[in-house]
Structures are given as C-alpha cells and as structure tokens.
Design an enzyme around this catalytic site. Structure first.
Site, PDB file in Angstrom:
ATOM      1  N   CYS A   1     -15.498   9.873 -36.253  1.00  0.00           N
ATOM      2  CA  CYS A   1     -16.064  10.986 -35.478  1.00  0.00           C
ATOM      3  C   CYS A   1     -16.771  11.997 -36.390  1.00  0.00           C
ATOM      4  CB  CYS A   1     -14.994  11.621 -34.601  1.00  0.00           C
ATOM      5  SG  CYS A   1     -15.730  12.504 -33.211  1.00  0.00           S
TER       6      CYS A   1
ATOM      7  N   GLU B   1     -23.044  22.585 -35.381  1.00  0.00           N
ATOM      8  CA  GLU B   1     -21.690  23.139 -35.335  1.00  0.00           C
ATOM      9  C   GLU B   1     -21.417  24.029 -36.554  1.00  0.00           C
ATOM     10  OE1 GLU B   1     -18.747  20.019 -34.999  1.00  0.00           O
ATOM     11  OE2 GLU B   1     -17.076  21.422 -34.949  1.00  0.00           O
TER      12      GLU B   1
ATOM     13  N   HIS C   1     -13.344   7.406 -31.679  1.00  0.00           N
ATOM     14  CA  HIS C   1     -12.085   7.388 -32.433  1.00  0.00           C
ATOM     15  C   HIS C   1     -11.426   6.019 -32.270  1.00  0.00           C
ATOM     16  CE1 HIS C   1     -11.666  11.707 -33.412  1.00  0.00           C
ATOM     17  NE2 HIS C   1     -12.408  11.869 -32.336  1.00  0.00           N
TER      18      HIS C   1
ATOM     19  N   GLY D   1      10.365  10.499 -28.130  1.00  0.00           N
ATOM     20  CA  GLY D   1       9.181   9.700 -27.790  1.00  0.00           C
ATOM     21  C   GLY D   1       9.336   8.269 -28.252  1.00  0.00           C
TER      22      GLY D   1
ATOM     23  N   GLU E   1      -9.079   4.791 -33.769  1.00  0.00           N
ATOM     24  CA  GLU E   1      -7.625   4.822 -33.982  1.00  0.00           C
ATOM     25  C   GLU E   1      -6.838   4.850 -32.676  1.00  0.00           C
ATOM     26  OE1 GLU E   1      -9.771   7.225 -34.809  1.00  0.00           O
ATOM     27  OE2 GLU E   1      -8.968   9.248 -34.494  1.00  0.00           O
TER      28      GLU E   1
ATOM     29  N   PRO F   1      27.797  19.800 -31.542  1.00  0.00           N
ATOM     30  CA  PRO F   1      26.535  20.228 -30.930  1.00  0.00           C
ATOM     31  C   PRO F   1      26.131  19.322 -29.763  1.00  0.00           C
ATOM     32  CG  PRO F   1      26.340  20.221 -33.335  1.00  0.00           C
ATOM     33  CD  PRO F   1      27.677  19.602 -33.007  1.00  0.00           C
TER      34      PRO F   1
END
Ligand code: GLN
Length: 559
Positions: free
Chosen positions: A403, A427, A534, A32, A536, A204
């Site tokens: 959150c 919740e 959020h 990534g 972030e 490998p």
C-alpha cells in the site's frame, strides 16, 4: 417448496449452537486465539462454524483508531474495518467473514436509535435493557443465518467485571435463558505465578467467575492460561470453587506457536467435551482438516534456514509488543510463506527516521535478505523510507511494498530514475511540483467534509495482471481479488513516463484506470514490487499468499 426450505432453515436455526468466549482477570490472555482454535477444531470435525467479534467501544468500527494503541485494523472483503481478532478467525477457519460478524457498542446503539426514529418500536419506550441486548441477539442471529452455521462462536471483548461489556453479557444471558442447552460459555482466564511466591494462583480466576455469576452466567469450561501447565491441585481448586467439572478445566500454558493451540486443545479433550455438552454429533478428533493443520503447525517450529527480513517504517519506537499487534497480518503472512518455503523468517523492525538522521546507517540494510515497507499514513519517516527503497533498488535487495510501500516505491522511482526531484504524494506535500501519487477522485469531497470514518477505498476489488510479470507468475492467474484501504493512488498523468523509464504496472483495475501493482522486471531486479492493496489480509496458514511466497523465494535466492 418455499415452505419446505423455510422449515429446513427453522430446523437448522433451532439446532444451532452458540459458544460465548469471555475473558477473566486481565486482557490480552488470548481470547481471540482461543475462540479461533475452538472454531478450527469444530470446523475440522465437520461443523459449519462462523465467528463473531464484539468490541465494547463506541467507535462504529476500528478504522478510526490508532493501530499502535489498538492493534491492526483488519479489513474484510466487504470493506469493513475491524479488529485484528477477525483476522485470526479468518486465518484459523480459512473463510472470508463479513461485517455481520463484527459489532461494537456504537453499531448496536446506532441501529436501535435509527429504528426508534423510524417508529419501528410501535410507540414503546426504548430502553437500554432489553432493547440493546435484543439488538445484539438479532445481530448474532443474522451472522448465523448468513453463514448457515451449525455453530456460532461469539467473543465478547474486554474482561469480565468491566462496565463496558455488561450489555453483551446480558444478551448472552438472555440467549441462554431462551435456548438453554444450545448456549455454552467458555471463560478464558489468567493464573498468575507471582515471582516471590512461585506458585500458580487461582484466586483471581475464582473472583472473575463470581463476577460472571453476578451477570447470571455460569461458565461451562475454564481455559486456564498461564506460564506453565496446570497441575491436578489447581484443577481441583478451580473445579470446586468455580463450579465446573474437573475435566472442564483446560490447561492452556504459553506456547511458542499459537498454531499448536488447536492441537493442544484436542489433546486436553476439549473438542469431545464441547460436542458432548451441547449435544452435537461431531466427527472424530483426528480428521483430514486436523492432519493438514498439524502438518502446518509442525512447520512453524523450523529452526534453521533463516531468512532475515527488515520491516522499515515509522511508529517503530514503541516496543515489540505493540508492533506485533499493529502489523499482525503482515507478520503472519511472512511466516506462512516462509514456512511453506521451508524457512524460518526472522523480522527486524527498523525505524525509517534512523536513516533520516544518519544516511550512513543505510548500509546496515545489506545484512537483510529482504525489505518490507508496510502500509501507513502521513508524512513522518517518509524521507527515510524513500532512502530505504532507493537502497534496495540499487543493491538488488528484494523489496516488497504494501500500500503506502507501493506508493513510495513509485515516488522513489520518479525522483531518482525520472529525475523528478520534487516528486511526492499529495498526502505529504500538496504543493509538490510533481504529485505522482494523488488523492482519488471520490475521496476529495470526503476529505473536505471531514467524512473520514469508513470512507477510504475499502475492501476487495478485482485486478487484472500482466502476463509474464512477477505478479502474473506468482498468482498463476491473471485475474485476482485483493483488499484495499487507501485514499490515494498513482497519478495517471505520470504513468506513461514511469513505464518508459522501466517501471511495470503489472496489475490494473479491470477498467485500466487504477494502478494496483508496480514492479521492476526480473531482468532488472530480483524482486522490486509494490501493491496498492494489502495482500496480507488474504494470507492463510493453509494457503500462503502467492506474492509473499514469491518475495520469500527471492530472499532465499539473495541469501
Ligand atoms: N496513506 C496512503 C493512502 O491513504 C496509504 C494507505 C495505506 O498504506 N493503507 O492512500
């Protein structure tokens, strides 16, 4: 006119380049970050780049998966719940991506089956091959068109040799067959240095390349990940046995900061080599974007001016590796703002359950310059988090709730300031006397029918900020857009009482119905703020998030 623009698009699409990134030997080698870094270099060199993540699992999205096992669920503007690599792409590229940039086996099969049910295959027998790979290609081309891209980076999840990603490799092979020179393969592979031998081993990777060859694909370059840089001998071996020119073997040793990777790649000549191989006219390696990036990368090596941040939550007993993956965006957001303020943030993970067992331990929190409670679900560790928030409020420690961290801030305030001792979120306890955090109206039916996948309040929504509030000042704008992922919200029946008791709802949905930010005024506390969204997910290396920056500044002051 229409004809012309169609032609232009055709020209553009026929010139588009496709770079597939695959992994060899083991997972977790940094595909990534490699894909993101390549994307960054090419974009800095003037190409319009977009990036796609392919996850080979059956899940339609990452939203239903446990983050401690699969890493963070990264939410896009359009509400798609995706893999954390999408966050890397957005951060490295500085762009907003969409659901067209993310696919899973589940998604691909779902489309093919839907199309079959709609008679769209004209009576053909619909087969795994070619129809599944063709659907993969259709999706890649759609992402290309959406972004009007010159270059599409496509990261195929998993490792070469796995059963799961074979159909994606098959799609890549077909694309290579059709588009020849426009398709390029990068293999990110791992070279172990076994302790007892003390020598870097190429075998490998040789096997991984052979396995890839068996799918009809020859890598154009090998990014060799290892503890240390590759020597000439290793490069020669990989070149000879993996069938790539020696200057196409790129050494990628472990680094302290992943943000150095694009810079290291350019040093190794990767940018020029990709541009030459696919026949792309690119700008120079040193350019406006690369200089900005270099400055940022340099700032990540700050050694002093530490700000100590405690991250308090549940799930924190699983070891650092998993943690850094489950809260990747939070960690990165803290870092960007820390570096921008000339500080080195150090993070300590604290399990809130510790405070439930032994409230005396709360005192340890005074060591920190700031406390963050990130998002979460369920009842585990909640009482300990509430104790943490109370401690931060009473002891003037900067507190930032994300959150769930905001919902719990409101519950703490209701319990300890409004004296609603039984205040809670539905919740955790649907029978509580004071449900100050309640289920959102449109969520009730979904929960009842167990329609849980992709059904939260997801993605970007506008909010309006209160002038003069901490949030209002931080953003330097009173109209913002932030990403959400939740089912519960502040119960408006308690809003007035909470406000009378001093809590400020400084961010509201444009219709005024939803509380998006809660804070205490600066006169009462240096930084006591929670966001229903959020933040972030929108923090970027070159554009740190204003609220994280305001929080870090408060931490620096406390220090
Ligand atoms: N569990 C809370 C909700 O669903 C908060 C979710 C979160 O932190 N992402 O509303």
């Amino acid at each position: 006119m229409k004809e012309l623009s169609k032609k232009k698009l055709e020209n553009k699409t026929s010139n588009c380049k496709y770079i597939f990134v695959v992994g060899g030997v083991i997972s977790g080698v940094g595909k990534g970050v490699t894909a993101s870094s390549i994307a960054r270099i090419l974009s800095d060199r003037g190409q319009r780049v977009t990036a796609i993540k392919i996850d080979p699992y059956i899940n339609i999205d990452a939203g239903t998966m446990n983050p401690t096992e699969h890493g963070e669920v990264f939410v896009l503007d359009d509400g798609d719940e995706t893999d954390q690599d999408m966050g890397n792409y957005e951060r490295f590229l500085g762009v907003d991506l969409s659901r067209a940039n993310y696919m899973t086996t589940g998604r691909v099969y779902q489309s093919v089956i839907e199309r079959e049910r709609n008679l769209e295959y004209n009576g053909a027998c619909v087969q795994v091959v070619p129809h599944i790979p063709l659907e993969v290609i259709r999706r890649i081309e759609k992402a290309r068109d959406n972004a009007n891209a010159d270059v599409v980076l496509i990261e195929i999840g998993g490792t070469v040799g796995e059963y799961e990603n074979i159909l994606f490799l098959e799609a890549a092979r077909i694309m290579k067959l059709r588009k020849s020179n426009s398709v390029f393969f990068v293999m990110v592979s791992y070279l172990p240095v076994p302790g007892n031998i003390g020598e870097m081993k190429t075998k490998p990777t040789q096997h991984a390349v052979r396995t890839l060859n068996a799918s009809g694909i020859q890598p154009d370059i090998i990014i060799a990940r290892s503890k240390m840089p590759l020597d000439e001998k290793r490069k020669e071996k990989l070149s000879m046995f993996c069938n790539v020119p020696i200057d196409h073997v790129i050494s990628a040793p472990d680094v302290d900061s992943i943000y150095d990777i694009p810079i290291n790649f350019e040093k190794e000549g990767l940018g020029d080599m990709i541009c030459d191989t696919v026949g792309m006219t690119c700008g120079p390696a040193v350019n406006e974007g690369s200089l900005k990036w270099k400055k940022f990368a340099h700032s990540t090596h700050v050694k002093n001016n530490e700000v100590k941040i405690a991250i308090v939550g549940k799930y924190f007993n699983t070891g650092d590796f998993t943690l850094s993956d489950s809260y990747l965006s939070v960690i990165e957001a803290i870092k960007y703002s820390g570096y921008a303020c000339g500080s080195k943030p150090t993070l300590t993970w604290i399990s809130s359950m510790d405070f439930e067992k032994d409230p005396n331990k709360l005192k340890e929190l005074s060591k920190y310059d700031g406390i963050i409670v990130p998002g979460g679900f369920g009842s585990r560790g909640i009482e300990g988090i509430l104790k943490t928030i109370e401690y931060a409020r009473k002891n003037n420690i900067p507190y930032f709730g994300l959150c769930y961290g905001m919902q719990l801030l409101v519950i703490e305030y209701a319990r300890n300031v409004l004296k609603l001792k039984d205040a809670n979120t539905r919740e955790v306890n649907p029978n509580a006397k004071d449900i100050v955090i309640d289920v959102m109206e449109d969520q009730k039916d979904k929960i009842e029918k167990k329609k849980m996948g992709g059904s939260m309040r997801l993605g970007a929504y506008q909010a309006v900020l209160k002038k003069g509030s901490i949030a209002g000042k931080a953003y330097k704008s009173l109209s913002i857009s932030e990403r959400h992922r939740h089912r519960y919200e502040v119960n408006n029946e308690y809003r007035e009482a909470l406000e009378e008791a001093g809590l400020v709802f400084s961010g509201l949905s444009p219709d005024g119905k939803l509380c998006e930010i809660a804070e205490l005024p600066e006169s009462k506390h240096p930084f006591f703020l929670g966001t229903q969204f959020h933040p972030e997910f929108k923090a970027r290396p070159l554009a740190p998030h204003p609220l994280f920056t305001a929080f870090i500044k408060a931490c620096q002051k406390k220090k």
